[in-house]
Motif scaffolding. Sequence first.
Motif, PDB file in Angstrom:
ATOM      1  N   SER A 146      63.994 112.172  64.488  1.00 37.56           N
ATOM      2  CA  SER A 146      63.582 111.141  65.431  1.00 37.56           C
ATOM      3  C   SER A 146      64.284 111.305  66.769  1.00 37.56           C
ATOM      4  CB  SER A 146      63.876 109.760  64.849  1.00 37.56           C
ATOM      5  OG  SER A 146      63.591 108.745  65.778  1.00 37.56           O
ATOM      6  N   LEU A 147      65.574 111.616  66.712  1.00 38.37           N
ATOM      7  CA  LEU A 147      66.329 111.804  67.947  1.00 38.37           C
ATOM      8  C   LEU A 147      65.805 113.003  68.723  1.00 38.37           C
ATOM      9  CD1 LEU A 147      68.686 110.869  69.698  1.00 38.37           C
ATOM     10  CD2 LEU A 147      70.187 112.349  68.340  1.00 38.37           C
ATOM     11  N   ALA A 148      65.468 114.068  68.033  1.00 38.47           N
ATOM     12  CA  ALA A 148      64.941 115.265  68.706  1.00 38.47           C
ATOM     13  C   ALA A 148      63.623 114.960  69.403  1.00 38.47           C
ATOM     14  CB  ALA A 148      64.761 116.387  67.687  1.00 38.47           C
ATOM     15  N   ARG A 149      62.791 114.094  68.813  1.00 40.64           N
ATOM     16  CA  ARG A 149      61.491 113.768  69.405  1.00 40.64           C
ATOM     17  C   ARG A 149      61.607 112.844  70.604  1.00 40.64           C
ATOM     18  NH1 ARG A 149      60.101 112.883  63.975  1.00 40.64           N
ATOM     19  NH2 ARG A 149      60.139 110.626  64.382  1.00 40.64           N
ATOM     20  N   THR A 150      62.582 111.949  70.568  1.00 39.52           N
ATOM     21  CA  THR A 150      62.646 110.899  71.592  1.00 39.52           C
ATOM     22  C   THR A 150      63.778 111.082  72.601  1.00 39.52           C
ATOM     23  OG1 THR A 150      64.044 109.531  70.141  1.00 39.52           O
ATOM     24  CG2 THR A 150      61.648 109.246  69.982  1.00 39.52           C
ATOM     25  N   ARG A 151      64.564 112.131  72.451  1.00 39.54           N
ATOM     26  CA  ARG A 151      65.738 112.308  73.306  1.00 39.54           C
ATOM     27  C   ARG A 151      65.405 112.188  74.792  1.00 39.54           C
ATOM     28  NH1 ARG A 151      70.590 114.913  72.384  1.00 39.54           N
ATOM     29  NH2 ARG A 151      69.814 115.663  70.380  1.00 39.54           N
ATOM     30  N   ASP A 155      67.503 106.332  77.445  1.00 35.49           N
ATOM     31  CA  ASP A 155      68.579 106.273  78.438  1.00 35.49           C
ATOM     32  C   ASP A 155      69.900 106.613  77.770  1.00 35.49           C
ATOM     33  OD1 ASP A 155      69.982 103.797  77.458  1.00 35.49           O
ATOM     34  OD2 ASP A 155      68.045 102.888  77.933  1.00 35.49           O
ATOM     35  N   ASP A 156      70.936 106.763  78.577  1.00 32.77           N
ATOM     36  CA  ASP A 156      72.214 107.237  78.055  1.00 32.77           C
ATOM     37  C   ASP A 156      72.792 106.322  76.979  1.00 32.77           C
ATOM     38  OD1 ASP A 156      72.051 109.388  79.713  1.00 32.77           O
ATOM     39  OD2 ASP A 156      73.380 108.565  81.255  1.00 32.77           O
ATOM     40  N   TYR A 157      72.652 105.001  77.156  1.00 32.21           N
ATOM     41  CA  TYR A 157      73.257 104.070  76.214  1.00 32.21           C
ATOM     42  C   TYR A 157      72.518 104.064  74.879  1.00 32.21           C
ATOM     43  CZ  TYR A 157      75.859 102.465  80.249  1.00 32.21           C
ATOM     44  OH  TYR A 157      76.674 102.421  81.351  1.00 32.21           O
ATOM     45  N   THR A 158      71.197 104.089  74.929  1.00 33.31           N
ATOM     46  CA  THR A 158      70.432 104.144  73.691  1.00 33.31           C
ATOM     47  C   THR A 158      70.689 105.452  72.952  1.00 33.31           C
ATOM     48  OG1 THR A 158      68.704 102.792  74.720  1.00 33.31           O
ATOM     49  CG2 THR A 158      68.121 103.961  72.696  1.00 33.31           C
TER      50      THR A 158
END
Length: 252
Positions: A146-151, A155-158
Amino acid sequence: MSRRSGILEFAVLGLLRESPMHGYELRKRLNTSLGIFRAFSYGTLYPCLKTLVANGWLIEEPGSAPEEALAASLAGRRAKIVYRLTADGKEHFEDLLSQTGPDAWEDEHFAARFAFFGQTEREVRMRVLEGRRSRLEERLEKMSASLARTRERLDDYTLELQRHGMESVEREVRWLNELIESERAGRDQRGPGPESPAAQRDGTPNSTTGTTSSTTNSTTGDEDGLPRLRGTPGGSPPETPGQPDPSEDTTT
């Protein structure tokens, strides 16, 4: 029965297996020993106790000395009631301890199961630990994908929050790896012979090794050579001082 109430019933039976208690003492133990119950109320506990009594797994007994019961009666208060585990309740709890299905791997249920590992057979502990590790590895894989898809859209904090969540899961996987290795090492040292939970609890000689074992808190260590643990899942907050005892004027 909801999953939450099922976890509470399991924990209540486990604590009462150690010793009879009245309602306020039981609530304190749930709060301090199993942090997952720190936010639950008396309104949640007492229906659970009544259900367990109705099922024949607990019995209610007068908890005060005769003179204290008389004083409570004269003061218009009800004497404290102590809850005691029945033989059927003990058998039911032991059946619950032996279960190793997916529910035992979920966050809150795993924390409750881990708190009673001292009363659980080694092979069951292994299956629960390995199941929990497998569940977290699946979770970690999904989080990474999920992180790879939405990186690029975060924003930096999310993004930092996502990384923090992944690091928390990774830490628990490492902790589980250590526990599993310790369990395996203890099994290899002692051999495959059975070990009675009663021997773990009461310090009676082990039929295989001739050694004795005693109950230890799940957050400080285990008789099988587990590491002394800190920050285990479901850690509990410090007890709040000065809390009144509602059992003085209730049925518990």
